[in-house]
Design a protein around this motif. Structure first.
Motif, PDB file in Angstrom:
ATOM      1  N   MET A   1       0.816  -1.219   0.000  1.00  0.00           N
ATOM      2  CA  MET A   1       0.000   0.000   0.000  1.00  0.00           C
ATOM      3  C   MET A   1       0.848   1.267   0.000  1.00  0.00           C
ATOM      4  O   MET A   1       0.570   2.222  -0.729  1.00  0.00           O
ATOM      5  CB  MET A   1      -0.954   0.011   1.188  1.00  0.00           C
ATOM      6  CG  MET A   1      -2.165  -0.873   1.009  1.00  0.00           C
ATOM      7  SD  MET A   1      -3.581  -0.226   1.905  1.00  0.00           S
ATOM      8  CE  MET A   1      -3.958   1.248   1.004  1.00  0.00           C
ATOM      9  N   ILE A   2       1.879   1.299   0.845  1.00  0.00           N
ATOM     10  CA  ILE A   2       2.640   2.547   0.993  1.00  0.00           C
ATOM     11  C   ILE A   2       3.719   2.698  -0.084  1.00  0.00           C
ATOM     12  O   ILE A   2       4.319   3.768  -0.211  1.00  0.00           O
ATOM     13  CB  ILE A   2       3.282   2.673   2.391  1.00  0.00           C
ATOM     14  CG1 ILE A   2       4.329   1.587   2.612  1.00  0.00           C
ATOM     15  CG2 ILE A   2       2.213   2.664   3.464  1.00  0.00           C
ATOM     16  CD1 ILE A   2       5.064   1.710   3.944  1.00  0.00           C
ATOM     17  N   THR A   3       3.961   1.614  -0.876  1.00  0.00           N
ATOM     18  CA  THR A   3       4.922   1.706  -1.977  1.00  0.00           C
ATOM     19  C   THR A   3       4.257   1.560  -3.334  1.00  0.00           C
ATOM     20  O   THR A   3       4.899   1.800  -4.368  1.00  0.00           O
ATOM     21  CB  THR A   3       6.004   0.616  -1.855  1.00  0.00           C
ATOM     22  OG1 THR A   3       5.398  -0.676  -1.989  1.00  0.00           O
ATOM     23  CG2 THR A   3       6.735   0.718  -0.537  1.00  0.00           C
ATOM     24  N   ARG A   4       2.986   1.127  -3.344  1.00  0.00           N
ATOM     25  CA  ARG A   4       2.254   0.859  -4.584  1.00  0.00           C
ATOM     26  C   ARG A   4       2.998  -0.130  -5.482  1.00  0.00           C
ATOM     27  O   ARG A   4       2.968  -0.054  -6.699  1.00  0.00           O
ATOM     28  CB  ARG A   4       1.987   2.145  -5.351  1.00  0.00           C
ATOM     29  CG  ARG A   4       1.038   3.085  -4.644  1.00  0.00           C
ATOM     30  CD  ARG A   4       0.613   4.201  -5.558  1.00  0.00           C
ATOM     31  NE  ARG A   4      -0.582   4.863  -5.025  1.00  0.00           N
ATOM     32  CZ  ARG A   4      -1.335   5.695  -5.715  1.00  0.00           C
ATOM     33  NH1 ARG A   4      -1.036   5.976  -6.968  1.00  0.00           N
ATOM     34  NH2 ARG A   4      -2.403   6.253  -5.180  1.00  0.00           N
ATOM     35  N   GLY A   5       3.683  -1.047  -4.839  1.00  0.00           N
ATOM     36  CA  GLY A   5       4.388  -2.091  -5.582  1.00  0.00           C
ATOM     37  C   GLY A   5       5.822  -1.762  -5.930  1.00  0.00           C
ATOM     38  O   GLY A   5       6.596  -2.645  -6.302  1.00  0.00           O
ATOM     39  N   ASP A   6       6.212  -0.492  -5.785  1.00  0.00           N
ATOM     40  CA  ASP A   6       7.590  -0.088  -6.059  1.00  0.00           C
ATOM     41  C   ASP A   6       8.325  -0.029  -4.722  1.00  0.00           C
ATOM     42  O   ASP A   6       8.329   0.995  -4.036  1.00  0.00           O
ATOM     43  CB  ASP A   6       7.609   1.275  -6.752  1.00  0.00           C
ATOM     44  CG  ASP A   6       9.021   1.717  -7.132  1.00  0.00           C
ATOM     45  OD1 ASP A   6       9.967   0.959  -6.865  1.00  0.00           O
ATOM     46  OD2 ASP A   6       9.160   2.826  -7.690  1.00  0.00           O
ATOM     47  N   ILE A   7       8.945  -1.156  -4.349  1.00  0.00           N
ATOM     48  CA  ILE A   7       9.477  -1.325  -2.994  1.00  0.00           C
ATOM     49  C   ILE A   7      10.501  -0.255  -2.632  1.00  0.00           C
ATOM     50  O   ILE A   7      10.669   0.092  -1.470  1.00  0.00           O
ATOM     51  CB  ILE A   7      10.107  -2.739  -2.836  1.00  0.00           C
ATOM     52  CG1 ILE A   7       9.078  -3.812  -3.200  1.00  0.00           C
ATOM     53  CG2 ILE A   7      10.608  -2.948  -1.417  1.00  0.00           C
ATOM     54  CD1 ILE A   7       7.836  -3.789  -2.340  1.00  0.00           C
TER      55      ILE A   7
END
Length: 305
Positions: free
Chosen positions: A153-159
């Motif tokens: 959620m807090i990275t939107r998949g972009d770690i």
């Protein structure tokens, strides 16, 4: 026998829908709170003082009407209970509203609501740390799922990058911790006194304390129709009505069923944010929200003991 089963199911269904509506109202309130916090430029402490003062007065008025008069001041007759009530007002209600407001102001209502929704996880961690509760398989599964969901959620998949400011994540985690305190601190009081009175007195005490820092009658912000509607919605729907519906639901259904409806709040906020606030969501973020809700459901449903 068949009639009694039908009656029992009807009673459970009534409790479910009451809890469902309460969670939906909290979700609506979270979306409206984003408008109040970010778009209307209303100071945090003034808003919290207004919300707690008016909500406390309304809840106590309801309690005075529907409950025996002898119960109204009962909590003030025991010094230990009074200290717990004050702690609930400060570290539960006031702290939770303050951290949640800033989590939304610095980020967005959808992520803030999900982070606050982690409160059962913080309750579980507190039990392990402070009461030496043994860690169960369910605890570990829930923790790992929640960690994966929040990360998505807090990275939107972009770690490698946060999709919201770090300060918003910190405020959001704070709102989850204070929500855990909001639940755990008054448990002994609610077992002895009615929930409407405990929450009403807690709100009013929080309101009195808030007014020392930001009196609602001193330099109030300029109010237009949107401001009045926004604040009124949060107080009447997201605070008073939601709580009363949830209290009513406990008379008709079980804690396990109520825990299922908790998931309505973050999804309501997410959907309304997309529709009305043009919040752009991607697939990893949706998956993350679902995983967090699943983690908390597993924890609530299977680790209640």
């Amino acid at each position: 026998m068949e009639e009694s089963k039908k009656l029992a199911k009807k009673t459970l269904d009534r409790g479910f829908w009451l809890a469902f509506c309460a969670s939906a109202l909290w979700g609506i309130s979270g979306t409206v709170l984003q408008v109040v916090a970010k778009n209307l430029n209303i100071p945090a402490m003034w808003f919290i003082a207004t919300r707690t003062t008016f909500a406390g007065v309304i809840l106590l008025a309801v309690g005075l009407i529907v409950l025996p008069k002898s119960e109204f001041f009962a909590v003030f007759k025991n010094w230990k209970d009074l200290l717990i009530l004050i702690s609930f007002a400060i570290f539960g209600l006031l702290a939770n509203m303050f951290t949640f407001f800033h989590a939304i102001k610095t980020g967005n209502s959808s992520t803030a609501t999900i982070l606050q929704y982690l409160s059962p996880l913080f309750i579980m961690i507190g039990a392990i740390v402070f009461t030496k509760k043994k860690t169960s398989r369910i605890d570990v599964i829930s923790f790992v799922l929640a960690l994966i969901g929040v990360t998505l959620m807090i990275t939107r998949g972009d770690i490698g990058h946060l999709s919201i400011p770090l300060i918003s994540v910190i405020w959001g985690i704070g709102s989850g911790i204070t929500a855990a305190l909001y639940v755990t601190i008054p448990q002994t009081l609610i077992a002895k006194y009615h929930g409407i009175l405990i929450t009403g007195w807690g709100m009013l005490i929080a309101g009195i304390i808030s007014n020392f820092f930001s009196p609602i009658w001193v330099n109030p912000p300029k109010m237009d129709t949107a401001s009045v509607l926004g604040i009124g919605t949060v107080i009447l729907l997201g605070t008073v009505s939601a709580f009363l519906l949830m209290v009513m639901s406990t008379k008709y259904t079980t804690a396990a069923i109520i825990s299922i409806t908790d998931a309505v709040q973050p999804f309501t906020t997410l959907v309304l944010s997309i529709i009305f606030l043009q919040y752009a969501v991607n697939i990893p973020e949706v998956i993350g929200a679902i995983v967090v809700v699943l983690a908390i459901y597993v924890l609530n449903r299977y680790d209640a003991d």
